[in-house]
Structures are given as structure tokens and as C-alpha cells.
Design a protein around this motif. Structure first.
Motif, PDB file in Angstrom:
ATOM      1  N   UNK A 159       0.848  -1.188   0.000  1.00 20.70           N
ATOM      2  CA  UNK A 159       0.000   0.000   0.000  1.00 20.70           C
ATOM      3  C   UNK A 159       0.884   1.238   0.000  1.00 20.70           C
ATOM      4  N   UNK A 160       0.688   2.106  -1.002  1.00 19.74           N
ATOM      5  CA  UNK A 160       1.436   3.352  -1.103  1.00 19.74           C
ATOM      6  C   UNK A 160       0.672   4.504  -0.462  1.00 19.74           C
ATOM      7  N   UNK A 161      -0.591   4.679  -0.901  1.00 19.80           N
ATOM      8  CA  UNK A 161      -1.397   5.815  -0.440  1.00 19.80           C
ATOM      9  C   UNK A 161      -2.845   5.408  -0.270  1.00 19.80           C
ATOM     10  N   UNK A 162      -3.488   6.109   0.666  1.00 24.76           N
ATOM     11  CA  UNK A 162      -4.928   5.999   0.864  1.00 24.76           C
ATOM     12  C   UNK A 162      -5.496   7.403   0.667  1.00 24.76           C
ATOM     13  N   UNK A 163      -6.468   7.537  -0.234  1.00 21.37           N
ATOM     14  CA  UNK A 163      -7.089   8.840  -0.483  1.00 21.37           C
ATOM     15  C   UNK A 163      -8.547   8.744  -0.041  1.00 21.37           C
ATOM     16  N   UNK A 164      -8.863   9.384   1.080  1.00 19.82           N
ATOM     17  CA  UNK A 164     -10.204   9.330   1.673  1.00 19.82           C
ATOM     18  C   UNK A 164     -10.993  10.574   1.293  1.00 19.82           C
ATOM     19  N   UNK A 165     -12.287  10.384   1.007  1.00 20.10           N
ATOM     20  CA  UNK A 165     -13.168  11.503   0.638  1.00 20.10           C
ATOM     21  C   UNK A 165     -14.492  11.372   1.373  1.00 20.10           C
ATOM     22  N   UNK A 166     -15.025  12.537   1.736  1.00 25.21           N
ATOM     23  CA  UNK A 166     -16.362  12.587   2.314  1.00 25.21           C
ATOM     24  C   UNK A 166     -16.418  12.232   3.786  1.00 25.21           C
ATOM     25  N   UNK A 167     -16.649  13.223   4.627  1.00 22.97           N
ATOM     26  CA  UNK A 167     -16.803  12.998   6.063  1.00 22.97           C
ATOM     27  C   UNK A 167     -15.630  12.271   6.691  1.00 22.97           C
ATOM     28  N   UNK A 168     -14.423  12.724   6.404  1.00 19.32           N
ATOM     29  CA  UNK A 168     -13.210  12.053   6.874  1.00 19.32           C
ATOM     30  C   UNK A 168     -12.954  12.382   8.345  1.00 19.32           C
ATOM     31  N   UNK A 169     -12.691  11.345   9.129  1.00 19.92           N
ATOM     32  CA  UNK A 169     -12.329  11.510  10.535  1.00 19.92           C
ATOM     33  C   UNK A 169     -11.111  10.646  10.825  1.00 19.92           C
ATOM     34  N   UNK A 170     -10.096  11.241  11.448  1.00 19.83           N
ATOM     35  CA  UNK A 170      -8.887  10.542  11.866  1.00 19.83           C
ATOM     36  C   UNK A 170      -8.839  10.593  13.386  1.00 19.83           C
ATOM     37  N   UNK A 171      -8.760   9.429  14.033  1.00 19.14           N
ATOM     38  CA  UNK A 171      -8.807   9.361  15.494  1.00 19.14           C
ATOM     39  C   UNK A 171      -7.672   8.486  16.007  1.00 19.14           C
ATOM     40  N   UNK A 172      -7.075   8.937  17.103  1.00 17.13           N
ATOM     41  CA  UNK A 172      -6.125   8.128  17.848  1.00 17.13           C
ATOM     42  C   UNK A 172      -6.168   8.604  19.294  1.00 17.13           C
ATOM     43  N   UNK A 173      -6.620   7.734  20.176  1.00 17.57           N
ATOM     44  CA  UNK A 173      -6.756   8.118  21.574  1.00 17.57           C
ATOM     45  C   UNK A 173      -7.799   9.196  21.733  1.00 17.57           C
ATOM     46  N   UNK A 174      -7.452  10.260  22.452  1.00 14.09           N
ATOM     47  CA  UNK A 174      -8.402  11.345  22.712  1.00 14.09           C
ATOM     48  C   UNK A 174      -8.342  12.444  21.662  1.00 14.09           C
ATOM     49  N   UNK A 175      -7.492  12.290  20.652  1.00 12.52           N
ATOM     50  CA  UNK A 175      -7.354  13.310  19.619  1.00 12.52           C
ATOM     51  C   UNK A 175      -8.088  12.880  18.362  1.00 12.52           C
ATOM     52  N   UNK A 176      -8.730  13.851  17.706  1.00 11.64           N
ATOM     53  CA  UNK A 176      -9.461  13.566  16.474  1.00 11.64           C
ATOM     54  C   UNK A 176      -9.364  14.759  15.541  1.00 11.64           C
ATOM     55  N   UNK A 177      -9.345  14.466  14.247  1.00  9.64           N
ATOM     56  CA  UNK A 177      -9.344  15.505  13.225  1.00  9.64           C
ATOM     57  C   UNK A 177     -10.396  15.150  12.184  1.00  9.64           C
ATOM     58  N   UNK A 178     -11.144  16.170  11.755  1.00 10.64           N
ATOM     59  CA  UNK A 178     -12.173  15.982  10.735  1.00 10.64           C
ATOM     60  C   UNK A 178     -11.843  16.866   9.545  1.00 10.64           C
ATOM     61  N   UNK A 179     -12.189  16.389   8.328  1.00 11.38           N
ATOM     62  CA  UNK A 179     -11.940  17.155   7.107  1.00 11.38           C
ATOM     63  C   UNK A 179     -12.803  16.602   5.984  1.00 11.38           C
ATOM     64  N   UNK A 180     -12.750  17.273   4.844  1.00  9.45           N
ATOM     65  CA  UNK A 180     -13.470  16.791   3.669  1.00  9.45           C
ATOM     66  C   UNK A 180     -12.693  15.698   2.953  1.00  9.45           C
ATOM     67  N   UNK A 181     -11.355  15.812   2.957  1.00 17.13           N
ATOM     68  CA  UNK A 181     -10.504  14.821   2.300  1.00 17.13           C
ATOM     69  C   UNK A 181      -9.243  14.585   3.116  1.00 17.13           C
ATOM     70  N   UNK A 182      -8.630  13.424   2.895  1.00 16.81           N
ATOM     71  CA  UNK A 182      -7.342  13.117   3.523  1.00 16.81           C
ATOM     72  C   UNK A 182      -6.561  12.185   2.614  1.00 16.81           C
ATOM     73  N   UNK A 183      -5.248  12.405   2.556  1.00 13.75           N
ATOM     74  CA  UNK A 183      -4.353  11.514   1.835  1.00 13.75           C
ATOM     75  C   UNK A 183      -3.325  11.002   2.841  1.00 13.75           C
ATOM     76  N   UNK A 184      -3.294   9.689   3.003  1.00 11.90           N
ATOM     77  CA  UNK A 184      -2.343   9.044   3.909  1.00 11.90           C
ATOM     78  C   UNK A 184      -1.283   8.384   3.047  1.00 11.90           C
ATOM     79  N   UNK A 185      -0.083   8.950   3.041  1.00 13.14           N
ATOM     80  CA  UNK A 185       1.058   8.366   2.341  1.00 13.14           C
ATOM     81  C   UNK A 185       1.735   7.417   3.316  1.00 13.14           C
ATOM     82  N   UNK A 186       1.467   6.128   3.155  1.00 17.30           N
ATOM     83  CA  UNK A 186       1.911   5.131   4.122  1.00 17.30           C
ATOM     84  C   UNK A 186       3.431   5.071   4.190  1.00 17.30           C
ATOM     85  N   UNK A 187       4.100   5.035   3.040  1.00 12.83           N
ATOM     86  CA  UNK A 187       5.563   4.926   3.051  1.00 12.83           C
ATOM     87  C   UNK A 187       6.229   6.159   3.649  1.00 12.83           C
TER      88      UNK A 187
END
Length: 166
Positions: free
Chosen positions: A90-118
Motif C-alpha cells: 500500500x502506497x497511499x490511501x485517499x479518503x473523501x467525504x466525512x473524513x475523521x482521523x482518530x487516535x486516543x483522545x485526539x481527532x481531526x475531521x476534514x473533507x478529504x485526507x491523503x495518507x502516504x503510508x511509506x
């Protein structure tokens, strides 16, 4: 031209009361809870999967939930791009629509996100809202380095700073 000391004092007092981030176009932030080991397996759950052997992608749609260690990313749709000679990494994950990133007590919301795994980097765009330890910070773009747990909010950054208790 003489300086009106009273006017200057009033302007400086007003500026001191405003959060520093209201002046910023970019703000460095600590993102300690959002750290991830990018070598861990990536688990994906969704309502539907479409695979393209031609371009080496997979598109997950409907209630997509991605997990890697303690980190969770959810979205309406996620395009997974594979790389390497055999297109299994897996190189990249491109998320669209109601994106939420959570880890522990922290969270981020956005319209889009690109996770470059490498690269170990997540870039969130479009009305980004970060919540951590009861505080929020908003902007147009958030770049998170998952190895160091640091991030940078860009665009018209806005937050409310709470004074510490004595």
C-alpha cells in the motif's frame, strides 16, 4: 506626526487579548496522540469494494473504516493505491467525504485526507477541525507526521486559547 499614547495602548491591549492563531496563516502543533507505526497491517472494512487490476487500485465505499494499530480513519470512500513491482504494498490511501482521523483522545475531521503510508504522513484538507485535550483548532489544511506526532495547520487558522488555572 505625534503618536497618541492612549490610542496605541488601546490597540496593543486589544491585540494582546486576541489569540495569536487568529493572525497566523500556519501554526505548528503537537499531535502527540496521533502517532502510528506505518509498518503495522492496514485493516479495511466497507460496504463495497471495486478493484482495478489495470491501475493497481482498490476503491472502498460506504461506511469505510480503516485501522492501523490504534489509529482509525473513517470516510465515505477510500481509494487505495498499491505500489512496488508486484503491486502488493500500500502506497497511499485517499479518503473523501466525512473524513475523521482518530487516535486516543485526539481527532481531526476534514473533507478529504491523503495518507502516504511509506512517508508516514497524513494530509487533511477542506474545513479541517482538530480536537485535542478539550481544545480545538481549525484551518484549511493539516499535515501530520505520524512518526514524530507533530502537525502543521495551514490556511486561515483559528483557535480559542484558554488561560491556564493557577
Amino acid at each position: 506626526m505625534p503618536i497618541n499614547l492612549r490610542a496605541l495602548t488601546a490597540i496593543l491591549a486589544m491585540a494582546a487579548l486576541m489569540p495569536l492563531s487568529t493572525f497566523a496563516q500556519g501554526a505548528a502543533i503537537t499531535f502527540g496522540g496521533i502517532r502510528a507505526d506505518t509498518s503495522l497491517p492496514v485493516e479495511v472494512t466497507a460496504d463495497q469494494l471495486n478493484v482495478s487490476q489495470t491501475d493497481g487500485t482498490a476503491t472502498f465505499t460506504g461506511n469505510v473504516l480503516i485501522g492501523q494499530g490504534d489509529m482509525r480513519l473513517s470516510a465515505d470512500e477510500v481509494l487505495v493505491e498499491y505500489g512496488g513491482q508486484d503491486r502488493t504494498r500500500i502506497e497511499r490511501l485517499h479518503a473523501k467525504g466525512g473524513v475523521t482521523l482518530v487516535n486516543g483522545s485526539e481527532a481531526a475531521e476534514a473533507q478529504e485526507a491523503v495518507y502516504s503510508v511509506t512517508a508516514g504522513e497524513v494530509v487533511m484538507t477542506g474545513s479541517v477541525l482538530l480536537t485535542q485535550n478539550g481544545s480545538t483548532i481549525a484551518g484549511e489544511r493539516l499535515v501530520v507526521d505520524l512518526a514524530s506526532g507533530t502537525g502543521r495547520m495551514e490556511g486561515r487558522v483559528k483557535t480559542v486559547l484558554q488561560p491556564g488555572a493557577n
